[in-house]
Each structure stands twice: as structure tokens, then as C-alpha cells.
Motif scaffolding. Sequence first.
Motif, PDB file in Angstrom:
ATOM      1  N   LEU A   1      37.751  64.212  48.920  1.00 30.62           N
ATOM      2  CA  LEU A   1      38.118  63.953  47.527  1.00 30.62           C
ATOM      3  C   LEU A   1      38.099  65.220  46.685  1.00 30.62           C
ATOM      4  CD1 LEU A   1      36.163  60.603  46.971  1.00 30.62           C
ATOM      5  CD2 LEU A   1      38.579  60.920  47.529  1.00 30.62           C
ATOM      6  N   ILE A   2      37.304  66.178  47.087  1.00 33.25           N
ATOM      7  CA  ILE A   2      37.234  67.446  46.339  1.00 33.25           C
ATOM      8  C   ILE A   2      37.887  68.574  47.127  1.00 33.25           C
ATOM      9  CG2 ILE A   2      35.711  69.193  45.360  1.00 33.25           C
ATOM     10  CD1 ILE A   2      33.702  67.034  44.805  1.00 33.25           C
ATOM     11  N   GLY A   3      37.410  68.791  48.354  1.00 36.48           N
ATOM     12  CA  GLY A   3      37.873  69.936  49.139  1.00 36.48           C
ATOM     13  C   GLY A   3      39.325  69.871  49.543  1.00 36.48           C
ATOM     14  N   LEU A   4      39.719  68.787  50.246  1.00 38.79           N
ATOM     15  CA  LEU A   4      41.096  68.697  50.700  1.00 38.79           C
ATOM     16  C   LEU A   4      42.066  68.462  49.551  1.00 38.79           C
ATOM     17  CD1 LEU A   4      40.967  66.772  54.103  1.00 38.79           C
ATOM     18  CD2 LEU A   4      41.253  69.204  53.663  1.00 38.79           C
ATOM     19  N   ALA A   5      41.589  67.769  48.513  1.00 42.02           N
ATOM     20  CA  ALA A   5      42.449  67.598  47.339  1.00 42.02           C
ATOM     21  C   ALA A   5      42.740  68.957  46.705  1.00 42.02           C
ATOM     22  CB  ALA A   5      41.775  66.679  46.325  1.00 42.02           C
ATOM     23  N   GLY A   6      41.717  69.801  46.633  1.00 41.32           N
ATOM     24  CA  GLY A   6      41.912  71.143  46.098  1.00 41.32           C
ATOM     25  C   GLY A   6      42.799  71.990  46.986  1.00 41.32           C
ATOM     26  N   SER A   7      42.617  71.854  48.309  1.00 34.90           N
ATOM     27  CA  SER A   7      43.462  72.599  49.243  1.00 34.90           C
ATOM     28  C   SER A   7      44.913  72.163  49.121  1.00 34.90           C
ATOM     29  CB  SER A   7      42.975  72.391  50.680  1.00 34.90           C
ATOM     30  OG  SER A   7      41.672  72.908  50.851  1.00 34.90           O
ATOM     31  N   GLY A   8      45.127  70.855  48.973  1.00 38.95           N
ATOM     32  CA  GLY A   8      46.484  70.358  48.800  1.00 38.95           C
ATOM     33  C   GLY A   8      47.120  70.867  47.524  1.00 38.95           C
TER      34      GLY A   8
ATOM     35  N   LEU B   1      38.939  51.906  46.049  1.00 37.63           N
ATOM     36  CA  LEU B   1      39.221  51.591  44.653  1.00 37.63           C
ATOM     37  C   LEU B   1      39.130  52.841  43.781  1.00 37.63           C
ATOM     38  CD1 LEU B   1      39.803  49.498  42.461  1.00 37.63           C
ATOM     39  CD2 LEU B   1      37.332  49.094  42.300  1.00 37.63           C
ATOM     40  N   GLY B   2      38.077  53.649  44.011  1.00 39.74           N
ATOM     41  CA  GLY B   2      37.910  54.874  43.229  1.00 39.74           C
ATOM     42  C   GLY B   2      39.044  55.854  43.434  1.00 39.74           C
ATOM     43  N   SER B   3      39.477  56.017  44.683  1.00 43.52           N
ATOM     44  CA  SER B   3      40.584  56.928  44.967  1.00 43.52           C
ATOM     45  C   SER B   3      41.880  56.446  44.322  1.00 43.52           C
ATOM     46  CB  SER B   3      40.779  57.043  46.485  1.00 43.52           C
ATOM     47  OG  SER B   3      39.626  57.569  47.092  1.00 43.52           O
ATOM     48  N   LEU B   4      42.100  55.135  44.349  1.00 47.58           N
ATOM     49  CA  LEU B   4      43.306  54.574  43.738  1.00 47.58           C
ATOM     50  C   LEU B   4      43.310  54.788  42.225  1.00 47.58           C
ATOM     51  CD1 LEU B   4      45.906  52.950  44.144  1.00 47.58           C
ATOM     52  CD2 LEU B   4      44.563  50.860  43.832  1.00 47.58           C
ATOM     53  N   ILE B   5      42.153  54.601  41.616  1.00 53.07           N
ATOM     54  CA  ILE B   5      42.044  54.810  40.158  1.00 53.07           C
ATOM     55  C   ILE B   5      42.310  56.270  39.808  1.00 53.07           C
ATOM     56  CG2 ILE B   5      40.427  54.823  38.211  1.00 53.07           C
ATOM     57  CD1 ILE B   5      39.104  52.351  39.454  1.00 53.07           C
ATOM     58  N   ILE B   6      41.727  57.193  40.593  1.00 55.23           N
ATOM     59  CA  ILE B   6      41.945  58.623  40.360  1.00 55.23           C
ATOM     60  C   ILE B   6      43.424  58.962  40.487  1.00 55.23           C
ATOM     61  CG2 ILE B   6      41.525  60.935  41.287  1.00 55.23           C
ATOM     62  CD1 ILE B   6      38.722  59.980  42.059  1.00 55.23           C
ATOM     63  N   LEU B   7      44.095  58.390  41.495  1.00 53.74           N
ATOM     64  CA  LEU B   7      45.517  58.636  41.705  1.00 53.74           C
ATOM     65  C   LEU B   7      46.339  58.160  40.509  1.00 53.74           C
ATOM     66  CD1 LEU B   7      48.008  59.323  43.462  1.00 53.74           C
ATOM     67  CD2 LEU B   7      47.827  57.020  44.423  1.00 53.74           C
ATOM     68  N   VAL B   8      46.088  56.927  40.070  1.00 59.35           N
ATOM     69  CA  VAL B   8      46.855  56.355  38.968  1.00 59.35           C
ATOM     70  C   VAL B   8      46.621  57.133  37.675  1.00 59.35           C
ATOM     71  CG1 VAL B   8      47.128  54.316  37.496  1.00 59.35           C
ATOM     72  CG2 VAL B   8      46.928  54.050  39.977  1.00 59.35           C
ATOM     73  N   LEU B   9      45.368  57.438  37.374  1.00 59.67           N
ATOM     74  CA  LEU B   9      45.062  58.181  36.146  1.00 59.67           C
ATOM     75  C   LEU B   9      45.632  59.593  36.197  1.00 59.67           C
ATOM     76  CD1 LEU B   9      41.341  57.111  35.485  1.00 59.67           C
ATOM     77  CD2 LEU B   9      43.414  56.278  34.356  1.00 59.67           C
ATOM     78  N   GLY B  10      45.593  60.205  37.399  1.00 54.23           N
ATOM     79  CA  GLY B  10      46.135  61.551  37.547  1.00 54.23           C
ATOM     80  C   GLY B  10      47.639  61.594  37.322  1.00 54.23           C
ATOM     81  N   LEU B  11      48.355  60.648  37.931  1.00 54.86           N
ATOM     82  CA  LEU B  11      49.813  60.587  37.750  1.00 54.86           C
ATOM     83  C   LEU B  11      50.168  60.261  36.298  1.00 54.86           C
ATOM     84  CD1 LEU B  11      50.955  58.743  41.005  1.00 54.86           C
ATOM     85  CD2 LEU B  11      51.316  61.146  40.408  1.00 54.86           C
ATOM     86  N   LYS B  12      49.379  59.404  35.674  1.00 58.05           N
ATOM     87  CA  LYS B  12      49.627  59.060  34.276  1.00 58.05           C
ATOM     88  C   LYS B  12      49.455  60.277  33.379  1.00 58.05           C
ATOM     89  CE  LYS B  12      48.085  55.963  30.568  1.00 58.05           C
ATOM     90  NZ  LYS B  12      47.116  54.898  30.184  1.00 58.05           N
ATOM     91  N   GLU B  13      48.419  61.058  33.653  1.00 56.59           N
ATOM     92  CA  GLU B  13      48.151  62.260  32.861  1.00 56.59           C
ATOM     93  C   GLU B  13      49.249  63.306  33.065  1.00 56.59           C
ATOM     94  OE1 GLU B  13      45.870  64.455  30.113  1.00 56.59           O
ATOM     95  OE2 GLU B  13      45.621  62.382  30.797  1.00 56.59           O
ATOM     96  N   LEU B  14      49.763  63.368  34.282  1.00 54.35           N
ATOM     97  CA  LEU B  14      50.780  64.361  34.616  1.00 54.35           C
ATOM     98  C   LEU B  14      52.166  63.988  34.105  1.00 54.35           C
ATOM     99  CD1 LEU B  14      51.198  67.030  36.175  1.00 54.35           C
ATOM    100  CD2 LEU B  14      51.663  65.669  38.207  1.00 54.35           C
ATOM    101  N   GLY B  15      52.406  62.679  33.980  1.00 55.10           N
ATOM    102  CA  GLY B  15      53.721  62.238  33.530  1.00 55.10           C
ATOM    103  C   GLY B  15      54.498  61.454  34.559  1.00 55.10           C
ATOM    104  N   GLY B  16      53.801  61.039  35.631  1.00 50.31           N
ATOM    105  CA  GLY B  16      54.445  60.216  36.641  1.00 50.31           C
ATOM    106  C   GLY B  16      54.779  60.966  37.924  1.00 50.31           C
ATOM    107  N   TRP B  17      55.204  60.168  38.913  1.00 48.03           N
ATOM    108  CA  TRP B  17      55.523  60.717  40.228  1.00 48.03           C
ATOM    109  C   TRP B  17      56.666  61.727  40.175  1.00 48.03           C
ATOM    110  CZ3 TRP B  17      53.601  60.490  45.135  1.00 48.03           C
ATOM    111  CH2 TRP B  17      54.449  60.909  46.168  1.00 48.03           C
ATOM    112  N   ASP B  18      57.721  61.375  39.455  1.00 48.65           N
ATOM    113  CA  ASP B  18      58.894  62.262  39.386  1.00 48.65           C
ATOM    114  C   ASP B  18      58.540  63.613  38.779  1.00 48.65           C
ATOM    115  OD1 ASP B  18      60.497  60.335  40.517  1.00 48.65           O
ATOM    116  OD2 ASP B  18      61.156  59.502  38.594  1.00 48.65           O
TER     117      ASP B  18
END
Length: 279
Positions: free
Chosen positions: A60-67, A194-211
Amino acid sequence: MALLDWIVIGIFALALIGVIVWVMRQKQNNAADYFLGGKDATWIAIGASIFASNIGSEHLIGLAGSGASSGMAMAHWEIQGWMILLLGWVFVPFYTRSMVYTMPEFLEKRFNPQSRTILATISLISYVLTKVAVTVYAGGLVFQQVFGIDTLWGIDFFWIAAIGLVLITALYTIFGGMKSVLYTSVLQTPILLLGSLIILVLGLKELGGWDEMMRICSSVKVNDYGDTMVNLIRDNNDPNYPWLGALIGSAVIGFWYWCTDQFIVQRVLSGKDEKEARR
């Protein structure tokens, strides 16, 4: 943190303690009870344990940062997870019929005592220097950031959190055996999902979406051969992830991790029978 955050953390901690206490009260009559949880685990417990043990703070931290820094090509290492099918359908029958609890023990029966000693030594050293060290570091960092505490009793809170995680995990693993690992994983798996899904949704929302994310990542060049952050398969001259090297390298590591690593195999061997293990 808000009051609700503390309540959620408190409820999870109490639930975890309850599961550990219940498991530790279970009678353990022999080595199979201790190392393999009595060999009565169902496919749900085995799968949850593998998932929760494989996915942790280092992901959740290391590989996400590497990605985020190197791009989609980093996913090569996780794509090889399909090899766990080989463990279930090819290797489990060999391991089960050999009546072993550990991989070093299997090597001893297959070859000689020296091979057992070599694998045990290499495994312990590699666990400490790679997986355990990374997991503890990431976990300590999470606790320090979440609680917002820099120092406690004049000591860097990172060290208190990191050492505390090691001690707590060691205590319930030593006294509860494999069964404590299995049942705490069943509790942790839905929370991780559930936590990973919430982080994904909030992250995409903050960024402006998948596109928007794809637009930004597609514009970031990673080499001189036209590849961008979104390319899983890169040119074979790429200095970091040449497609042939990434494919072969991740396959070798994936085969070792999913089919022969004690970390994974022990959970599968705890199944009540081969059918449950394969499921």
C-alpha cells in the motif's frame, strides 16, 4: 484524527484481540496443530490468510510509491500471482503426501540434511533483510503519520511503532501458532479490500477521474523509445524494465514465491484436504 477514526481503530483492535485470545485458548496437541493450524482450514481461511499476508503496508505504501515513480511496468512482479495455481494443482500433492510442515523439511526428505540447513538459513536471512524489514519500516511509518506523533518519551515514535508491531505479531504467532495467523487474516482481509477500494476512489476523485490520470501518465516519457508511464510492456532497450528481462525475471521470482516459499506454502498445507487447498 477525528473521533470516528479512533472509534474504528479501537473496534478493530478489540476484534483482533478477541480473535487472538480465542485462538490461543484452543488446545494444540501436536506439531500439526501448531504449524498447520490443525490441518482443518477451509479455502476461505487459506485464501484470506494468503491475501492478507501477501498484501500489506509494503504494498500500500512501497509498491504504490514505486508505481507512481516508475509506471505501470512495476506490475510485472504482481502479475505472476497466477502461479499460485501451480502450487495448488502441481505442488500441493507432493507436499501433502510427503507429510511435511516446512519447505526445508521437504528438501531434507527429497535430498539430504545439508539442503535443509542451507534453505533454512537463506530463508531466515532473506526474510529479515527483505520482507520483514520493508514491512516493519512501512508499518512504523504509517503509524507515525496516522497518529501524528513525532516523539514519545523522548524516542522517535517511528521506532516505538515499528518495534511494537514486531513484538505484538511475534507474541500472538508464537503462542497461537498457525491458527492465530489464519483467523486474524480472515478479519484483516475485508478491511484491506475495503480500505484499498476507498483509497482508490478518493484518489481518482481528487485527481479528476480515470481519464485525467491516464492523460497525465501518458504524457510522462520513461525512456527514449516512446514508452510512457502507462506502458506495461516496454522496449527491450529500456534501462529499468526491458520487456524480456522483466518477463523472465518476474517469472522466476514468482515461481519461487508462490510455489516454494514457506510464507505461502504453509498456509496452503493447513487445508483439511487437497480439495480445500486447491480451492
